[in-house]
Design a protein around this motif. Structure first.
Motif, PDB file in Angstrom:
ATOM      1  N   PRO A 173      31.851 123.721 -86.050  1.00 26.03           N
ATOM      2  CA  PRO A 173      31.171 124.025 -85.042  1.00 26.03           C
ATOM      3  C   PRO A 173      31.849 125.346 -84.094  1.00 26.03           C
ATOM      4  O   PRO A 173      32.959 125.200 -84.013  1.00 26.03           O
ATOM      5  CB  PRO A 173      31.489 122.641 -84.052  1.00 26.03           C
ATOM      6  CG  PRO A 173      31.357 121.583 -85.180  1.00 26.03           C
ATOM      7  CD  PRO A 173      32.154 122.310 -86.296  1.00 26.03           C
ATOM      8  N   GLY A 174      31.016 125.848 -83.562  1.00 23.11           N
ATOM      9  CA  GLY A 174      31.363 127.357 -82.814  1.00 23.11           C
ATOM     10  C   GLY A 174      31.950 128.220 -83.450  1.00 23.11           C
ATOM     11  O   GLY A 174      32.596 129.324 -83.052  1.00 23.11           O
ATOM     12  N   ARG A 175      32.207 128.101 -84.878  1.00 24.42           N
ATOM     13  CA  ARG A 175      32.495 129.098 -85.752  1.00 24.42           C
ATOM     14  C   ARG A 175      31.338 129.765 -86.740  1.00 24.42           C
ATOM     15  O   ARG A 175      30.243 129.123 -86.778  1.00 24.42           O
ATOM     16  CB  ARG A 175      33.623 128.525 -86.780  1.00 24.42           C
ATOM     17  CG  ARG A 175      34.842 127.979 -85.928  1.00 24.42           C
ATOM     18  CD  ARG A 175      35.996 127.598 -86.861  1.00 24.42           C
ATOM     19  NE  ARG A 175      36.491 128.815 -87.634  1.00 24.42           N
ATOM     20  CZ  ARG A 175      37.623 128.632 -88.331  1.00 24.42           C
ATOM     21  NH1 ARG A 175      38.146 127.441 -88.287  1.00 24.42           N
ATOM     22  NH2 ARG A 175      38.135 129.632 -88.890  1.00 24.42           N
ATOM     23  N   GLU A 176      31.696 131.142 -87.056  1.00 23.61           N
ATOM     24  CA  GLU A 176      30.581 131.655 -88.152  1.00 23.61           C
ATOM     25  C   GLU A 176      30.527 130.855 -89.378  1.00 23.61           C
ATOM     26  O   GLU A 176      31.389 130.336 -89.936  1.00 23.61           O
ATOM     27  CB  GLU A 176      31.007 132.841 -88.318  1.00 23.61           C
ATOM     28  CG  GLU A 176      30.670 133.833 -87.054  1.00 23.61           C
ATOM     29  CD  GLU A 176      30.917 135.325 -86.962  1.00 23.61           C
ATOM     30  OE1 GLU A 176      30.909 136.254 -86.383  1.00 23.61           O
ATOM     31  OE2 GLU A 176      31.125 135.882 -88.283  1.00 23.61           O
ATOM     32  N   ARG A 177      29.257 131.240 -89.953  1.00 24.31           N
ATOM     33  CA  ARG A 177      29.247 130.643 -91.261  1.00 24.31           C
ATOM     34  C   ARG A 177      30.184 131.375 -92.258  1.00 24.31           C
ATOM     35  O   ARG A 177      30.123 132.639 -92.283  1.00 24.31           O
ATOM     36  CB  ARG A 177      27.786 130.347 -91.823  1.00 24.31           C
ATOM     37  CG  ARG A 177      27.294 129.810 -92.731  1.00 24.31           C
ATOM     38  CD  ARG A 177      25.958 129.520 -92.706  1.00 24.31           C
ATOM     39  NE  ARG A 177      25.207 128.481 -91.610  1.00 24.31           N
ATOM     40  CZ  ARG A 177      23.993 128.227 -91.285  1.00 24.31           C
ATOM     41  NH1 ARG A 177      23.212 128.297 -92.283  1.00 24.31           N
ATOM     42  NH2 ARG A 177      23.944 127.538 -90.281  1.00 24.31           N
ATOM     43  N   GLU A 178      30.886 130.392 -93.189  1.00 20.43           N
ATOM     44  CA  GLU A 178      31.846 131.005 -94.225  1.00 20.43           C
ATOM     45  C   GLU A 178      31.184 130.990 -95.409  1.00 20.43           C
ATOM     46  O   GLU A 178      31.017 129.822 -96.001  1.00 20.43           O
ATOM     47  CB  GLU A 178      33.129 130.349 -93.933  1.00 20.43           C
ATOM     48  CG  GLU A 178      34.096 130.509 -94.655  1.00 20.43           C
ATOM     49  CD  GLU A 178      35.489 129.869 -94.520  1.00 20.43           C
ATOM     50  OE1 GLU A 178      36.592 130.341 -93.925  1.00 20.43           O
ATOM     51  OE2 GLU A 178      35.185 128.499 -94.696  1.00 20.43           O
ATOM     52  N   PHE A 179      31.529 131.896 -96.294  1.00 18.31           N
ATOM     53  CA  PHE A 179      31.058 132.093 -97.651  1.00 18.31           C
ATOM     54  C   PHE A 179      31.935 131.149 -98.383  1.00 18.31           C
ATOM     55  O   PHE A 179      33.307 131.202 -98.070  1.00 18.31           O
ATOM     56  CB  PHE A 179      31.416 133.330 -98.163  1.00 18.31           C
ATOM     57  CG  PHE A 179      31.186 133.423 -99.858  1.00 18.31           C
ATOM     58  CD1 PHE A 179      32.116 133.852-100.707  1.00 18.31           C
ATOM     59  CD2 PHE A 179      30.049 133.247-100.315  1.00 18.31           C
ATOM     60  CE1 PHE A 179      32.165 133.886-101.930  1.00 18.31           C
ATOM     61  CE2 PHE A 179      29.764 133.679-101.641  1.00 18.31           C
ATOM     62  CZ  PHE A 179      30.936 133.882-102.600  1.00 18.31           C
ATOM     63  N   VAL A 180      31.462 130.372 -99.406  1.00 18.75           N
ATOM     64  CA  VAL A 180      32.327 129.493-100.274  1.00 18.75           C
ATOM     65  C   VAL A 180      32.309 129.987-101.626  1.00 18.75           C
ATOM     66  O   VAL A 180      33.318 130.162-102.306  1.00 18.75           O
ATOM     67  CB  VAL A 180      31.851 128.130-100.201  1.00 18.75           C
ATOM     68  CG1 VAL A 180      32.602 126.886-101.040  1.00 18.75           C
ATOM     69  CG2 VAL A 180      32.142 127.668 -98.834  1.00 18.75           C
ATOM     70  N   ALA A 181      31.010 130.058-102.245  1.00 21.25           N
ATOM     71  CA  ALA A 181      30.718 130.273-103.640  1.00 21.25           C
ATOM     72  C   ALA A 181      29.500 130.936-103.734  1.00 21.25           C
ATOM     73  O   ALA A 181      28.434 130.532-102.985  1.00 21.25           O
ATOM     74  CB  ALA A 181      31.143 129.027-104.518  1.00 21.25           C
ATOM     75  N   ALA A 182      29.240 131.735-105.105  1.00 20.54           N
ATOM     76  CA  ALA A 182      27.849 131.940-105.241  1.00 20.54           C
ATOM     77  C   ALA A 182      27.656 132.216-106.794  1.00 20.54           C
ATOM     78  O   ALA A 182      28.890 132.358-107.503  1.00 20.54           O
ATOM     79  CB  ALA A 182      27.632 133.634-104.690  1.00 20.54           C
ATOM     80  N   ILE A 183      26.447 132.193-107.168  1.00 22.38           N
ATOM     81  CA  ILE A 183      26.202 132.349-108.733  1.00 22.38           C
ATOM     82  C   ILE A 183      24.959 133.106-109.007  1.00 22.38           C
ATOM     83  O   ILE A 183      24.049 132.772-108.182  1.00 22.38           O
ATOM     84  CB  ILE A 183      26.311 130.843-109.134  1.00 22.38           C
ATOM     85  CG1 ILE A 183      25.851 130.766-110.815  1.00 22.38           C
ATOM     86  CG2 ILE A 183      25.031 130.122-108.715  1.00 22.38           C
ATOM     87  CD1 ILE A 183      26.160 129.351-111.262  1.00 22.38           C
TER      88      ILE A 183
END
Length: 127
Positions: A41-51
């Motif tokens: 909450p209140g923070r930007e969306r953060e990258f975790v992983a991609a494929i």
């Protein structure tokens, strides 16, 4: 109409494991680069992983490298995030995302490169 539905979130203790799933309907799944992001909450969306579309290449945020594994099953229109050794700081809402504009061999850590998003699933790590 492309629809993404995440599942598998929950409340776990530190060092526990959890597997998130994302079901994709509509469109052509093997044309999508898939990713997981997370957000507090209140923070930007953060990258975790991609494929990549074929599943042959993956990328990870440094904070999860070695603990999380992203995979996909194109025959089932599914993408997964296996999370191990969970930490308090992994607590967030986790979102599945699909992008159509990336090349076959490329993954992206940027929100802007993914057009379709799920509603998210909550992961809480607490003792």
């Amino acid at each position: 109409q492309v629809r993404l539905v995440e599942s598998g979130g929950g409340l776990v203790q530190p060092d526990d494991s959890l597997r998130l799933s994302c079901t994709v309907s509509g469109g052509t799944f093997n044309r999508y680069t898939m990713a997981w992001f997370r957000q507090l909450p209140g923070r930007e969306r953060e990258f975790v992983a991609a494929i990549v579309r074929t599943g042959e290449s993956t990328s990870y945020a440094d904070s999860v490298k070695g603990r999380f594994t992203i995979s996909r099953e194109n025959a089932e229109n599914m993408v997964y995030l296996e999370m191990k050794s969970l930490k308090f700081e992994d607590t967030a809402v986790y979102y599945c995302a699909a992008g159509t504009s990336l090349s076959v061999t490329y993954t992206s850590p940027w929100v802007r490169d993914y057009e379709y998003w799920g509603q998210g699933t909550q992961v809480t790590v607490a003792s």
